[in-house]
Write a protein that holds these residues in place. Structure first.
Motif, PDB file in Angstrom:
ATOM      1  N   ILE A 138       0.832  -1.206   0.000  1.00  0.00           N
ATOM      2  CA  ILE A 138       0.000   0.000   0.000  1.00  0.00           C
ATOM      3  C   ILE A 138       0.865   1.253   0.000  1.00  0.00           C
ATOM      4  CG2 ILE A 138      -1.722   1.310   1.316  1.00  0.00           C
ATOM      5  CD1 ILE A 138      -2.781  -1.396   2.346  1.00  0.00           C
ATOM      6  N   GLU A 139       1.937   1.235   0.789  1.00  0.00           N
ATOM      7  CA  GLU A 139       2.836   2.395   0.851  1.00  0.00           C
ATOM      8  C   GLU A 139       3.447   2.676  -0.522  1.00  0.00           C
ATOM      9  OE1 GLU A 139       7.025   3.723   3.027  1.00  0.00           O
ATOM     10  OE2 GLU A 139       5.821   2.085   3.867  1.00  0.00           O
ATOM     11  N   PHE A 181      -4.629   4.278   5.797  1.00  0.00           N
ATOM     12  CA  PHE A 181      -5.487   3.639   4.800  1.00  0.00           C
ATOM     13  C   PHE A 181      -5.865   2.224   5.259  1.00  0.00           C
ATOM     14  CE2 PHE A 181      -6.527   1.339   0.937  1.00  0.00           C
ATOM     15  CZ  PHE A 181      -7.278   2.265   0.214  1.00  0.00           C
ATOM     16  N   MET A 182      -4.890   1.506   5.812  1.00  0.00           N
ATOM     17  CA  MET A 182      -5.176   0.157   6.313  1.00  0.00           C
ATOM     18  C   MET A 182      -6.183   0.195   7.453  1.00  0.00           C
ATOM     19  SD  MET A 182      -1.525  -1.891   6.225  1.00  0.00           S
ATOM     20  CE  MET A 182      -2.261  -3.418   6.840  1.00  0.00           C
ATOM     21  N   ALA A 197      -8.424   2.482   7.995  1.00  0.00           N
ATOM     22  CA  ALA A 197      -9.731   2.894   7.478  1.00  0.00           C
ATOM     23  C   ALA A 197     -10.482   1.716   6.864  1.00  0.00           C
ATOM     24  CB  ALA A 197      -9.555   4.002   6.430  1.00  0.00           C
ATOM     25  N   GLY A 198      -9.741   0.793   6.271  1.00  0.00           N
ATOM     26  CA  GLY A 198     -10.383  -0.340   5.604  1.00  0.00           C
ATOM     27  C   GLY A 198     -10.325  -1.638   6.382  1.00  0.00           C
ATOM     28  N   VAL A 199      -9.996  -1.559   7.677  1.00  0.00           N
ATOM     29  CA  VAL A 199      -9.789  -2.784   8.459  1.00  0.00           C
ATOM     30  C   VAL A 199     -11.034  -3.666   8.511  1.00  0.00           C
ATOM     31  CG1 VAL A 199     -10.415  -1.760  10.696  1.00  0.00           C
ATOM     32  CG2 VAL A 199      -8.796  -3.677  10.606  1.00  0.00           C
ATOM     33  N   CYS A 200     -12.221  -3.066   8.475  1.00  0.00           N
ATOM     34  CA  CYS A 200     -13.440  -3.879   8.555  1.00  0.00           C
ATOM     35  C   CYS A 200     -13.650  -4.701   7.282  1.00  0.00           C
ATOM     36  CB  CYS A 200     -14.666  -3.023   8.836  1.00  0.00           C
ATOM     37  SG  CYS A 200     -15.085  -1.873   7.525  1.00  0.00           S
ATOM     38  N   LEU A 201     -12.890  -4.404   6.219  1.00  0.00           N
ATOM     39  CA  LEU A 201     -12.994  -5.179   4.977  1.00  0.00           C
ATOM     40  C   LEU A 201     -11.961  -6.302   4.921  1.00  0.00           C
ATOM     41  CD1 LEU A 201     -13.349  -2.275   2.361  1.00  0.00           C
ATOM     42  CD2 LEU A 201     -15.174  -3.613   3.441  1.00  0.00           C
TER      43      LEU A 201
END
Length: 201
Positions: free
Chosen positions: A139-140, A164-165, A167-171
């Motif tokens: 991602i970086e 970003f990780m 923010a999307g942890v629930c996915l």
């Protein structure tokens, strides 16, 4: 022992390790991790438990090796996907949706595999943290490419990747994905990813 013998011995050892892991994964998936012991795996392989202990110190050791193999395959798929020539934003979308799908397919669709994942997370195995560090690196790199191309604003790429990780942890976190697997007409995976991407601009 000459070099040829050493290589042959190591190859034979690795073959035995893979054979044990293949069998253990099948047995864990069939009976469940908690209901399986080393003797069950040995019986399936027509060998003695002592022979398995030549390669693995415990059932947990076998489990960690399986987890590392599963996560390595997931990382390879994510790394290949990230190598596309698409824009940084499109690569982040594709990356997150692929990671979400892999979690759904490999860790939730089979309940026994989900149990294995929960044990690994609860016991805080280093293999989980190693995987997250490698994924964060993907991602970086994508975000840094986006910054260099003027697609994203100037910022700390490493910090942005961490945010970003999160923010999307629930996915991507198996336990959270399991709780939010039901369709949501408001907060879809695509909507959440878009929200996170907008924060980079």
């Amino acid at each position: 022992m000459n070099d040829h013998s050493t290589v042959a011995s190591e190859t034979s050892r690795q073959d035995n390790v893979e054979r044990i892991l293949d069998c253990a994964e099948r047995v864990f998936k069939h009976y469940g991790y908690s209901k399986t012991n080393v003797a069950d795996i040995a019986k399936e392989l027509s060998m003695s438990p002592a022979n398995i202990y030549r390669f693995f110190a415990s059932k947990a050791d076998i489990h960690q090796a399986i987890a590392r193999r599963m996560l390595s395959a997931q990382y390879d798929a994510l790394a290949e996907n990230a190598g596309s020539k698409a824009s940084a934003a499109d690569r982040l979308r594709s990356h997150t949706l692929l990671q979400h799908r892999l979690v759904m397919e490999t860790m939730l669709d089979e309940q026994k595999v989900h149990e294995m994942v929960l044990v690994a997370i609860d016991q805080q195995w280093p293999v989980i943290e190693e995987h997250l560090t490698r994924v964060r690196g993907i991602i970086e790199e994508i975000i840094r490419d986006g910054i260099d191309a003027g697609e994203f604003r100037q910022q700390d790429a490493r910090l942005a990747a961490e945010c970003f990780m999160h923010a999307g942890v629930c996915l991507c976190h198996p336990q959270l994905v399991a709780k939010t697997a039901a369709p949501d007409e408001v907060m879809t995976p695509e909507a959440l990813i878009e929200f996170a991407i907008q924060a980079l601009r």
